[in-house]
Design an enzyme around this catalytic site. Structure first.
Site, PDB file in Angstrom:
ATOM      1  N   ASP A 275      11.886  48.123 -53.250  1.00 41.55           N
ATOM      2  CA  ASP A 275      11.670  49.264 -54.140  1.00 41.55           C
ATOM      3  C   ASP A 275      12.319  50.520 -53.583  1.00 41.55           C
ATOM      4  OD1 ASP A 275      10.189  47.842 -55.918  1.00 41.55           O
ATOM      5  OD2 ASP A 275       8.248  48.588 -55.252  1.00 41.55           O
TER       6      ASP A 275
ATOM      7  N   LYS B  40      12.674  51.325 -58.661  1.00 41.34           N
ATOM      8  CA  LYS B  40      11.758  51.959 -59.603  1.00 41.34           C
ATOM      9  C   LYS B  40      11.741  53.459 -59.403  1.00 41.34           C
ATOM     10  CE  LYS B  40       8.348  48.397 -60.125  1.00 41.34           C
ATOM     11  NZ  LYS B  40       6.947  48.140 -59.865  1.00 41.34           N
TER      12      LYS B  40
ATOM     13  N   MET C 276       0.961  59.827 -57.334  1.00 47.07           N
ATOM     14  CA  MET C 276       1.676  59.967 -58.612  1.00 47.07           C
ATOM     15  C   MET C 276       1.084  61.091 -59.456  1.00 47.07           C
ATOM     16  SD  MET C 276       1.720  55.884 -59.433  1.00 47.07           S
ATOM     17  CE  MET C 276       0.019  55.667 -58.954  1.00 47.07           C
TER      18      MET C 276
END
Ligand code: SAH
Length: 257
Positions: free
Chosen positions: A37, A59, A174
């Site tokens: 990733d 991603k 996030m």
């Protein structure tokens, strides 16, 4: 009959490549295929063998180069070819890592798999900022919360109440684009607006930056300093440790509170 391969779900750690586990490193060294990733430090790939196939899963928020379903399919395909596959994920693979989707089907197909934990950003980034997420008498509980689920009512109000008053230290992952909303929910449900808060971006890397202030003012900090992902928003009294115990070299930033 063709032999089925193995899949190792490996936590790459939060950024500093030396924070991977010995077991994780061994997986990298001995795999035929590595799917990695964006948040897994690419420096770790130098430990892979020369013939190892490296697949970037790249991603990024709102922009997936390879769709999740495609990643799942590649893992299965390579394993069924008899290969040893490492799925290298940032931090810990079981913390906001969508690992369940990637595990799906493996057992039924007879694919051997293992999960190799990693050091998660919500603990490591604070540690590199001199902050311990628990602290005797000050913080006896700690929660990792997904900040991007905060749109609308995705997190029910009673949960916000529990986060606001029931848990001493909160690490939001996030959460940068939702920071004002997070702040409002916590304060509306009873968290003191003067609670210390920090934003630690690119934790444990050479570009780590820590900003501290109060919960009330933390969205202004993000705006003013143009904080970029990835970043952890840390809320709680433990943030005070930063002033006294910060040890990792960072670019100096003006204090704001
Ligand atoms: N599995 C990962 C988390 C994946 S979710 C882990 O255990 O750490 C992605 C979020 O993790 C980012 O949006 C950010 O909030 C956080 N994150 C990952 N790496 C980070 C870093 N080096 N510094 C600060 N936050 C980080």
């Amino acid at each position: 009959m063709k032999q089925v391969g193995s899949v190792f779900f490996v936590g790459a750690g939060p950024g500093d490549p030396e924070l991977i586990t010995v077991k994780g490193l061994k997986c990298i060294q001995s795999s035929d295929v590595i799917l990695y990733d964006r948040l897994a430090n690419p420096e770790l790939l130098k430990y892979a063998g020369v013939n190892t196939e490296l697949i970037y899963c790249g991603k990024q928020p709102n922009h997936h180069y390879i769709e999740q379903t495609q990643i799942n399919a590649i893992i299965i395909e390579k394993a069924l070819e008899g290969k040893t596959v490492t799925r290298l994920k940032g931090g810990d693979p079981c913390v906001f890592g969508r690992i369940q989707e990637e595990l799906e089907g493996l057992k039924e197909l007879g694919v051997h798999y293992e999960i190799v934990p990693g050091i998660t950003a919500g603990i490591a980034a604070p540690a590199y900022a001199g902050i311990s997420v628990t602290q005797r008498k000050v913080a006896t509980s700690f929660a990792m919360v997904a900040g991007h689920l905060c749109h609308g009512n995705t997190i029910p109000e009673e949960k916000w109440k529990a986060y606001a008053v029931g848990i001493d230290t909160l690490a939001f992952y996030m959460g940068i684009s939702n920071i004002a909303y997070i702040r409002d929910r916590l304060i509306d449900h009873g968290r003191d607006p003067d609670t210390p808060a920090a934003i630690i971006s690119w934790g444990t890397t050479s570009t780590q930056r820590t900003l501290t202030g109060t919960l009330q003012l933390i969205p202004e900090l993000v705006r003013e300093h143009e904080v970029r992902n990835p970043a952890i928003i840390l809320v709680g009294e433990v943030v005070r440790m930063h002033d006294q115990y910060a040890w990792f070299p960072e670019q100096p930033v003006e204090m704001f509170s």
